[in-house]
Design a protein around this motif. Sequence first.
Motif, short mmCIF file in Angstrom:
data_model
loop_
_atom_site.label_atom_id
_atom_site.label_comp_id
_atom_site.label_asym_id
_atom_site.label_seq_id
_atom_site.Cartn_x
_atom_site.Cartn_y
_atom_site.Cartn_z
N PHE A 1 17.19 61.26 79.52
CA PHE A 1 17.03 59.88 79.49
C PHE A 1 18.13 59.25 80.36
N GLU A 2 19.19 59.93 80.63
CA GLU A 2 20.23 59.35 81.35
C GLU A 2 19.63 59.02 83.03
N LYS A 3 18.82 60.37 83.32
CA LYS A 3 18.09 60.10 84.34
C LYS A 3 17.19 59.12 84.66
N ASN A 4 16.29 59.03 83.48
CA ASN A 4 15.13 58.26 83.47
C ASN A 4 14.90 58.08 82.12
N PRO A 5 14.84 56.62 81.60
CA PRO A 5 14.64 56.24 80.49
C PRO A 5 13.13 56.08 80.44
N ILE B 1 8.04 70.46 70.84
CA ILE B 1 7.58 69.40 70.10
C ILE B 1 6.64 68.70 70.79
N SER B 2 5.57 67.79 70.11
CA SER B 2 4.56 67.27 70.74
C SER B 2 5.22 66.19 71.82
N GLU B 3 4.16 65.89 72.87
CA GLU B 3 4.44 64.92 73.89
C GLU B 3 4.59 63.65 73.18
N SER B 4 4.01 63.12 72.29
CA SER B 4 3.97 62.01 71.70
C SER B 4 5.26 61.69 70.68
N GLN B 5 5.94 62.76 70.35
CA GLN B 5 6.91 62.62 69.76
C GLN B 5 8.32 62.52 70.71
N ILE B 6 8.07 63.07 71.95
CA ILE B 6 8.90 62.76 73.01
C ILE B 6 8.80 61.15 73.27
N MET B 7 7.71 60.89 73.50
CA MET B 7 7.65 59.50 73.73
C MET B 7 8.38 58.64 72.70
N THR B 8 7.78 58.75 71.49
CA THR B 8 8.54 57.95 70.38
C THR B 8 10.05 58.17 70.59
N TRP B 9 10.67 59.16 70.69
CA TRP B 9 11.98 59.53 70.91
C TRP B 9 12.51 58.49 72.16
N ASN C 1 14.95 55.24 72.01
CA ASN C 1 16.42 55.28 72.86
C ASN C 1 16.39 54.24 73.74
N ARG C 2 15.26 53.72 74.30
CA ARG C 2 15.15 52.57 75.11
C ARG C 2 15.65 51.35 74.25
N LYS C 3 15.49 51.26 73.01
CA LYS C 3 15.77 50.14 72.06
C LYS C 3 17.10 50.06 71.85
N ILE C 4 17.52 51.27 71.58
CA ILE C 4 19.17 51.42 71.14
C ILE C 4 19.79 50.95 72.55
N GLN C 5 19.39 51.33 73.68
CA GLN C 5 20.00 51.28 75.01
C GLN C 5 19.96 49.62 75.11
N LYS C 6 18.98 49.07 74.83
CA LYS C 6 18.91 47.61 75.06
C LYS C 6 19.95 46.87 74.25
N GLN C 7 19.62 47.19 73.06
CA GLN C 7 20.91 46.73 71.98
C GLN C 7 22.42 46.59 72.54
N VAL C 8 22.69 48.05 73.02
CA VAL C 8 23.86 48.26 73.08
C VAL C 8 24.17 47.25 74.52
N GLU C 9 23.34 47.27 75.62
CA GLU C 9 23.70 46.35 76.58
C GLU C 9 23.46 44.87 76.42
#
Length: 352
Positions: A33-37, A53-61, A65-73
Amino acid sequence: MDLSCTFGLLEKEARRRRIILNQNQKNTLLAWFEKNPNPDLATRGHLAKELGISESQIMTWFQKNRKIQKQVEFECYFEESQAPKQDKPKVKEARRSRTHFSRFQTDILIEAFEKNRFPGIATREKLAQRTGIPESRIHIWFQNRRARHPGRKQATAQLSQNSQCPALKTTDQPAPSKTLSSRLSVTTALSPPHTPSGPLNLSRGHQKQLSRTTVLQPSQVVQGRGDGQNSSVFIGHLSPVVTPGEEGFHTQAPLCLQIQERLQDPGESSGSAVPPLDSSTRAPAVNQHFRELDQKLFTFLQHWDEWLRSMLAEWIPDEKYWSPGESELHPQQVQLQQPASISHQVDTTPQQ
DNA sequence: TTACTAACCTATTCAACGT
DNA sequence: ACGTTGAATAGGTTAGTAA
């Protein structure tokens, strides 16, 4: 076909079994994620394979995290009064190549969609087996289909997220939350402020719950929680409420009538579940305020019941199941007490 | 009981593809 | 060019799980 199938709301299909990521998996994901969100399909596939785990679960994760990052920013922006960090120049990530569904596959999906617009994981996996399409693509297909084929029947039966019953709007907040939190006590939300359980308990938990609540969801009225915790609160505003007691069922005066009685004679409560106005401890102006609130509540409940009946009339054409007859219970009440039998009885719903 | 968070939703937009 | 539709995103809610 049972009731849950007809309405698609009495009983939700199971979600995908929730996985818990271990620390190793989280660390790996965070490093990526740090390399590329916004990892592309190839990267997500690689991670899926690596982490099991499945690719869609990766996507959900990553979405989470993008959501969290936005919030933090966002928070940093206000705390430090600094402009948000300049985003890294966005590199166009490769999209998944467009999946082409065959006529056969599409037919199967459409058929499934007409039966149930919100298939759970089990149904999606069955469809995946039947069609050979990955489950994640089926999930997306249903999302797109729902967005592009709203359908009237659905709009009413599902009581779409933006409630269509004006009487149900409890506030005029601009961005209505879509559902009534199942955790919210509706007794609290609907109680006049002078009742002991009025909306004054603003402990942290309550605040959180209340802040989410703007619109009552009739679907959830029917759906309830299945555990009887809040279900009975919704029913019988105009109709007698039958509740199970220690010595069998007993009937309670409808909430609406209780309020009406109180409006007419504020001093009398006569065993009503709704406490009387207390003239000894409250100033007349305050009582007047509560009377106004009662009047509003009464109007609300009238609208609510009228609207609910009209919905039930549409859902269940056989009037005997919902009309306020002498002895019949409302379907909600029957369901609360005899969930098995009603789903069988109401199997008269018109087939599509 | 509460906090956390995966799973899921809608709304919206992008983009591939057929006409 | 335009319509259709799969893919992706943002922002929200729901519900399972651990503390």
